[in-house]
Design a protein around this motif. Structure first.
Motif, PDB file in Angstrom:
ATOM      1  N   LEU A 134       6.186 -17.549  37.934  1.00 39.42           N
ATOM      2  CA  LEU A 134       5.823 -18.937  38.178  1.00 39.42           C
ATOM      3  C   LEU A 134       5.730 -19.232  39.676  1.00 39.42           C
ATOM      4  O   LEU A 134       4.771 -19.857  40.138  1.00 39.42           O
ATOM      5  CB  LEU A 134       6.860 -19.851  37.514  1.00 39.42           C
ATOM      6  CG  LEU A 134       6.469 -21.290  37.272  1.00 39.42           C
ATOM      7  CD1 LEU A 134       5.260 -21.376  36.345  1.00 39.42           C
ATOM      8  CD2 LEU A 134       7.635 -22.064  36.676  1.00 39.42           C
ATOM      9  N   TYR A 138       2.187 -20.365  41.696  1.00 40.47           N
ATOM     10  CA  TYR A 138       2.125 -21.755  42.140  1.00 40.47           C
ATOM     11  C   TYR A 138       2.505 -21.935  43.610  1.00 40.47           C
ATOM     12  O   TYR A 138       2.315 -23.005  44.163  1.00 40.47           O
ATOM     13  CB  TYR A 138       2.992 -22.656  41.266  1.00 40.47           C
ATOM     14  CG  TYR A 138       2.345 -22.944  39.945  1.00 40.47           C
ATOM     15  CD1 TYR A 138       1.335 -23.896  39.828  1.00 40.47           C
ATOM     16  CD2 TYR A 138       2.710 -22.245  38.799  1.00 40.47           C
ATOM     17  CE1 TYR A 138       0.716 -24.150  38.616  1.00 40.47           C
ATOM     18  CE2 TYR A 138       2.104 -22.497  37.583  1.00 40.47           C
ATOM     19  CZ  TYR A 138       1.107 -23.455  37.503  1.00 40.47           C
ATOM     20  OH  TYR A 138       0.503 -23.697  36.292  1.00 40.47           O
ATOM     21  N   TYR A 158      11.497 -21.400  35.594  1.00 44.24           N
ATOM     22  CA  TYR A 158      11.185 -20.306  34.672  1.00 44.24           C
ATOM     23  C   TYR A 158      12.422 -19.903  33.869  1.00 44.24           C
ATOM     24  O   TYR A 158      12.367 -19.770  32.645  1.00 44.24           O
ATOM     25  CB  TYR A 158      10.626 -19.095  35.436  1.00 44.24           C
ATOM     26  CG  TYR A 158      10.378 -17.928  34.513  1.00 44.24           C
ATOM     27  CD1 TYR A 158       9.238 -17.891  33.717  1.00 44.24           C
ATOM     28  CD2 TYR A 158      11.296 -16.892  34.398  1.00 44.24           C
ATOM     29  CE1 TYR A 158       9.008 -16.844  32.837  1.00 44.24           C
ATOM     30  CE2 TYR A 158      11.076 -15.838  33.526  1.00 44.24           C
ATOM     31  CZ  TYR A 158       9.937 -15.819  32.741  1.00 44.24           C
ATOM     32  OH  TYR A 158       9.716 -14.786  31.868  1.00 44.24           O
ATOM     33  N   ALA A 165       6.133 -19.354  25.567  1.00 49.89           N
ATOM     34  CA  ALA A 165       5.229 -20.433  25.994  1.00 49.89           C
ATOM     35  C   ALA A 165       5.015 -20.418  27.499  1.00 49.89           C
ATOM     36  O   ALA A 165       3.880 -20.468  27.979  1.00 49.89           O
ATOM     37  CB  ALA A 165       5.774 -21.793  25.546  1.00 49.89           C
ATOM     38  N   ILE A 166       6.096 -20.310  28.255  1.00 47.95           N
ATOM     39  CA  ILE A 166       5.946 -20.297  29.717  1.00 47.95           C
ATOM     40  C   ILE A 166       5.325 -18.981  30.179  1.00 47.95           C
ATOM     41  O   ILE A 166       4.561 -18.948  31.139  1.00 47.95           O
ATOM     42  CB  ILE A 166       7.270 -20.623  30.446  1.00 47.95           C
ATOM     43  CG1 ILE A 166       6.962 -20.986  31.921  1.00 47.95           C
ATOM     44  CG2 ILE A 166       8.258 -19.480  30.330  1.00 47.95           C
ATOM     45  CD1 ILE A 166       8.109 -21.645  32.650  1.00 47.95           C
ATOM     46  N   LYS A 169       1.629 -19.364  29.842  1.00 50.53           N
ATOM     47  CA  LYS A 169       1.139 -20.235  30.915  1.00 50.53           C
ATOM     48  C   LYS A 169       1.007 -19.443  32.225  1.00 50.53           C
ATOM     49  O   LYS A 169      -0.007 -19.542  32.924  1.00 50.53           O
ATOM     50  CB  LYS A 169       2.110 -21.405  31.104  1.00 50.53           C
ATOM     51  CG  LYS A 169       1.786 -22.315  32.248  1.00 50.53           C
ATOM     52  CD  LYS A 169       2.839 -23.416  32.371  1.00 50.53           C
ATOM     53  CE  LYS A 169       2.586 -24.298  33.569  1.00 50.53           C
ATOM     54  NZ  LYS A 169       3.603 -25.335  33.725  1.00 50.53           N
ATOM     55  N   ARG A 173      -2.404 -18.470  34.319  1.00 50.83           N
ATOM     56  CA  ARG A 173      -2.490 -18.872  35.729  1.00 50.83           C
ATOM     57  C   ARG A 173      -2.670 -17.643  36.638  1.00 50.83           C
ATOM     58  O   ARG A 173      -3.422 -17.684  37.601  1.00 50.83           O
ATOM     59  CB  ARG A 173      -1.243 -19.672  36.107  1.00 50.83           C
ATOM     60  CG  ARG A 173      -1.139 -20.041  37.545  1.00 50.83           C
ATOM     61  CD  ARG A 173      -2.079 -21.144  37.937  1.00 50.83           C
ATOM     62  NE  ARG A 173      -1.859 -21.413  39.364  1.00 50.83           N
ATOM     63  CZ  ARG A 173      -2.476 -22.303  40.057  1.00 50.83           C
ATOM     64  NH1 ARG A 173      -3.372 -23.063  39.496  1.00 50.83           N
ATOM     65  NH2 ARG A 173      -2.217 -22.460  41.313  1.00 50.83           N
TER      66      ARG A 173
END
Length: 185
Positions: A134, A138, A158, A165-166, A169, A173
């Motif tokens: 993550l 980001y 995280y 689910a994460i 994502k 990304r």
């Protein structure tokens, strides 16, 4: 999921590692690989391997990599932008040192600095470190404690939301960020 991913990526990865390794040898000389201690789950130290993208470090001190780091060679910049320098870490996934998705592993010397400055830093070591995460998709590189503080917020998000689910994502990304061939920031 990790082993399936590595199995599907193995042949193309080996061919790309060989081609990039030859280019490193011709353009930058030896060594082709950069191997460094990193901190994994539970604070365990493991050896992480990457294709070398920088000039040889003379100081021997742990230094965080910054955006536009002057140590990065021209071919190394291509390797970093394309993330091909990360391909040897597939072996770390096979060995169980890393997983596909999780907080990026850090150098032990830098972990000591971050532990002293950021009291919740060790919480990121409650999960297996990842090839992507993550904070990577980001935020990107952090060259100082303040940048690491921001990345830590993503890592803790995280850890708190750990699950399929994460991970999905982050995987989506990651593909978007990597397909643009640019740094996150």
């Amino acid at each position: 999921m990790d082993i399936l991913f590595v199995a599907l990526a193995a042949l193309p990865a080996i061919m790309l590692i060989a081609a990039c390794g030859l280019a490193i040898l011709v353009l930058m000389g030896k060594p082709v690989f950069f191997v460094q201690n990193r901190i994994g789950k539970g604070g365990r130290i493991f050896r992480m391997c990457k294709l070398r993208s920088m000039q040889q470090c003379q100081s021997g001190m742990a230094v965080a990599t910054a955006i536009n780091d002057p140590r990065v060679t021209p071919f190394g910049r291509f390797l970093r932008l394309s993330h091909l320098d990360e391909l040897p870490q597939l072996w770390n996934i096979v060995k169980g040192d890393m997983t596909l998705i999780g907080p990026r592993p850090e150098q032990p010397e830098l972990v000591e600095v971050y532990r002293a400055e950021l009291p919740s830093y060790d919480h990121r070591h409650s999960v297996v470190p990842g090839l992507t995460g993550l904070a990577q998709v980001y935020y990107g590189y952090a060259a100082d404690v303040e940048g690491t503080r921001i990345k830590l917020e993503y890592d803790l998000q995280y850890v708190s939301n750990f699950g399929p689910a994460i991970d999905l994502k982050i995987l989506v990304r990651t593909m978007l960020v990597y397909s643009n061939l640019t740094y996150v920031r």
